[in-house]
Design a protein around this motif. Structure first.
Motif, PDB file in Angstrom:
ATOM      1  N   SER A 160       0.681  -1.413  -0.017  1.00 48.00           N
ATOM      2  CA  SER A 160      -0.056   0.093  -0.058  1.00 48.00           C
ATOM      3  C   SER A 160       0.885   1.277  -0.189  1.00 48.00           C
ATOM      4  CB  SER A 160      -0.960   0.081   1.136  1.00 48.00           C
ATOM      5  OG  SER A 160      -1.645   1.189   1.321  1.00 48.00           O
ATOM      6  N   THR A 161       0.406   2.335  -0.631  1.00 52.66           N
ATOM      7  CA  THR A 161       1.008   3.588  -0.356  1.00 52.66           C
ATOM      8  C   THR A 161       0.558   4.618   0.680  1.00 52.66           C
ATOM      9  OG1 THR A 161      -0.688   4.726  -1.934  1.00 52.66           O
ATOM     10  CG2 THR A 161       1.202   3.830  -2.856  1.00 52.66           C
ATOM     11  N   GLY A 162      -0.130   3.918   1.726  1.00 55.60           N
ATOM     12  CA  GLY A 162      -0.536   4.560   2.965  1.00 55.60           C
ATOM     13  C   GLY A 162       0.347   4.763   3.896  1.00 55.60           C
ATOM     14  N   ALA A 163       0.012   5.799   4.749  1.00 60.27           N
ATOM     15  CA  ALA A 163       1.117   5.941   5.919  1.00 60.27           C
ATOM     16  C   ALA A 163       1.457   4.708   6.880  1.00 60.27           C
ATOM     17  CB  ALA A 163       0.281   7.192   6.661  1.00 60.27           C
ATOM     18  N   THR A 164       0.529   3.870   6.959  1.00 55.38           N
ATOM     19  CA  THR A 164       0.835   2.558   7.630  1.00 55.38           C
ATOM     20  C   THR A 164       2.176   1.960   7.049  1.00 55.38           C
ATOM     21  OG1 THR A 164      -1.366   2.506   8.397  1.00 55.38           O
ATOM     22  CG2 THR A 164       0.216   0.477   8.702  1.00 55.38           C
ATOM     23  N   ASN A 165       1.965   1.658   5.690  1.00 54.79           N
ATOM     24  CA  ASN A 165       3.094   1.227   5.148  1.00 54.79           C
ATOM     25  C   ASN A 165       4.308   1.775   5.131  1.00 54.79           C
ATOM     26  OD1 ASN A 165       4.123  -1.425   3.768  1.00 54.79           O
ATOM     27  ND2 ASN A 165       3.748  -0.536   1.811  1.00 54.79           N
ATOM     28  N   VAL A 166       4.072   3.046   4.925  1.00 51.77           N
ATOM     29  CA  VAL A 166       5.446   4.266   5.050  1.00 51.77           C
ATOM     30  C   VAL A 166       6.073   3.954   6.044  1.00 51.77           C
ATOM     31  CG1 VAL A 166       6.141   6.498   4.803  1.00 51.77           C
ATOM     32  CG2 VAL A 166       4.348   5.514   3.314  1.00 51.77           C
ATOM     33  N   LEU A 167       5.258   3.888   7.512  1.00 52.99           N
ATOM     34  CA  LEU A 167       5.683   3.718   8.834  1.00 52.99           C
ATOM     35  C   LEU A 167       6.684   2.338   8.549  1.00 52.99           C
ATOM     36  CD1 LEU A 167       5.998   4.471  11.645  1.00 52.99           C
ATOM     37  CD2 LEU A 167       3.994   3.123  12.152  1.00 52.99           C
ATOM     38  N   ARG A 168       6.240   1.238   8.147  1.00 51.69           N
ATOM     39  CA  ARG A 168       6.970  -0.072   8.478  1.00 51.69           C
ATOM     40  C   ARG A 168       8.139   0.147   7.422  1.00 51.69           C
ATOM     41  NH1 ARG A 168       0.859  -3.055   7.478  1.00 51.69           N
ATOM     42  NH2 ARG A 168       0.618  -3.428   9.661  1.00 51.69           N
ATOM     43  N   THR A 169       8.084   0.499   6.249  1.00 50.88           N
ATOM     44  CA  THR A 169       9.182   0.615   5.381  1.00 50.88           C
ATOM     45  C   THR A 169      10.169   1.973   5.497  1.00 50.88           C
ATOM     46  OG1 THR A 169       7.446  -0.129   3.759  1.00 50.88           O
ATOM     47  CG2 THR A 169       9.458   0.647   2.802  1.00 50.88           C
ATOM     48  N   LEU A 170       9.602   3.027   5.734  1.00 54.18           N
ATOM     49  CA  LEU A 170      10.556   4.218   6.008  1.00 54.18           C
ATOM     50  C   LEU A 170      10.618   4.931   6.978  1.00 54.18           C
ATOM     51  CD1 LEU A 170       9.056   6.279   2.745  1.00 54.18           C
ATOM     52  CD2 LEU A 170      11.164   4.657   2.857  1.00 54.18           C
ATOM     53  N   GLY A 171       9.861   4.648   8.144  1.00 57.01           N
ATOM     54  CA  GLY A 171      10.020   5.233   9.391  1.00 57.01           C
ATOM     55  C   GLY A 171       8.909   6.019  10.013  1.00 57.01           C
ATOM     56  N   LYS A 172       8.871   6.642  10.988  1.00 59.00           N
ATOM     57  CA  LYS A 172       8.080   7.499  11.567  1.00 59.00           C
ATOM     58  C   LYS A 172       8.060   8.698  11.098  1.00 59.00           C
ATOM     59  CE  LYS A 172       8.594   5.279  16.308  1.00 59.00           C
ATOM     60  NZ  LYS A 172       9.048   5.652  17.643  1.00 59.00           N
ATOM     61  N   TRP A 173       8.943   9.420  10.899  1.00 62.66           N
ATOM     62  CA  TRP A 173       8.873  10.788  10.221  1.00 62.66           C
ATOM     63  C   TRP A 173       8.108  10.897   8.952  1.00 62.66           C
ATOM     64  CZ3 TRP A 173       8.210  14.349  13.768  1.00 62.66           C
ATOM     65  CH2 TRP A 173       9.047  14.441  14.874  1.00 62.66           C
ATOM     66  N   PRO A 174       8.605  10.045   8.085  1.00 62.92           N
ATOM     67  CA  PRO A 174       7.930  10.151   6.766  1.00 62.92           C
ATOM     68  C   PRO A 174       6.701   9.568   6.644  1.00 62.92           C
ATOM     69  CG  PRO A 174      10.352   9.017   6.618  1.00 62.92           C
ATOM     70  CD  PRO A 174      10.069   9.302   7.953  1.00 62.92           C
ATOM     71  N   ALA A 175       6.429   8.775   7.649  1.00 64.04           N
ATOM     72  CA  ALA A 175       4.873   8.310   7.808  1.00 64.04           C
ATOM     73  C   ALA A 175       4.010   9.474   8.280  1.00 64.04           C
ATOM     74  CB  ALA A 175       4.836   7.105   8.982  1.00 64.04           C
ATOM     75  N   LEU A 176       4.599  10.211   9.311  1.00 60.91           N
ATOM     76  CA  LEU A 176       3.718  10.968   9.986  1.00 60.91           C
ATOM     77  C   LEU A 176       3.541  12.210   8.715  1.00 60.91           C
ATOM     78  CD1 LEU A 176       2.512  12.904  12.268  1.00 60.91           C
ATOM     79  CD2 LEU A 176       4.810  13.728  12.719  1.00 60.91           C
TER      80      LEU A 176
END
Length: 228
Positions: free
Chosen positions: A42-58
């Motif tokens: 997914s391109t959503g914030a949850t997958n960004v958190l798992r893949t890239l970390g907290k700040w990118p997800a935020l």
């Protein structure tokens, strides 16, 4: 005819706002990866958190929420302006009271569709939960705040983003039906919430099977990649 054509342009604007691939851009800019090939795909914030970390997800979360907010603001401004341009007489308050809520309804659906079926990502995307929250906050802040509260409480207890999103969507339906809101707003929230829930079909199957990862845990695909 001109009014209908111009109204279609307004829907395209809302769709393109939703289509802005914030999660995909974060993956490419920060790590040079296609985030759709990692984690839950997914391109959503949850997958960004798992893949890239907290700040990118935020950042992705905030941008996705703002996409929903922007679509509603544009609808509320664009349609009264458009009406005044194409009409020979200025729109009355009654006219605006009738048509603007329907414009907001359609724009809200368009931005949700754009987020989950982005034209820039071969019509793939996220689950539309964050963008849906933005729509709620801009359309009716009590409903948006109530849904956000449900999301936060469920997330704090169960640490599961998908469950939190699903229950927040259901809470939005209850709140919009319980408050004094125009019919188009109610239809938007009901349709949008059902759409968000349907976008979580795979998550619901994992929740029932007890295999849905909690916040901070890797998704099933990521675990498999790690074991190889």
């Amino acid at each position: 005819m001109l009014l209908w054509i111009a109204s279609a342009v307004g829907l395209v604007i809302a769709y393109l706002l939703g289509s802005t691939p914030s999660g995909d851009l974060a993956g490419k800019l920060l790590k040079g990866i296609d985030i759709r090939e990692h984690g839950s795909k997914s391109t959503g914030a949850t997958n960004v958190l798992r893949t890239l970390g907290k700040w990118p997800a935020l950042v992705v979360l905030i941008v996705d929420v703002l996409k929903g907010v922007a679509a509603i603001i544009v609808a509320r401004w664009f349609y009264p302006w458009l009406y005044s341009v194409v009409s020979t007489t200025p729109p009355t308050a009654f006219d605006l009271q009738i048509w603007v809520p329907w414009a907001v309804c359609l724009a809200g659906l368009a931005v949700l569709l754009g987020h989950s079926r982005s034209i820039w990502l071969n019509f793939s995307g996220g689950k539309s939960a964050a963008t849906g929250l933005g729509v709620l906050l801009a359309m009716s802040w009590p409903v948006g705040l109530g849904a956000a509260t449900v999301f936060g409480v469920v997330l704090a207890i169960f640490r599961t983003v998908s469950l939190s999103s699903i229950l927040a969507a259901l809470a939005a339906i209850v709140l919009i039906c319980g408050l004094e809101q125009p019919l188009p707003y109610r239809l938007l929230v009901i349709a949008g919430a059902i759409y968000v829930i349907l976008r979580h079909r795979a998550n619901i199957q994992r929740l029932l099977a007890g295999t849905e990862p909690r916040l901070g845990q890797s998704g099933p695909d990521h675990k498999a990649e790690t074991q190889i």
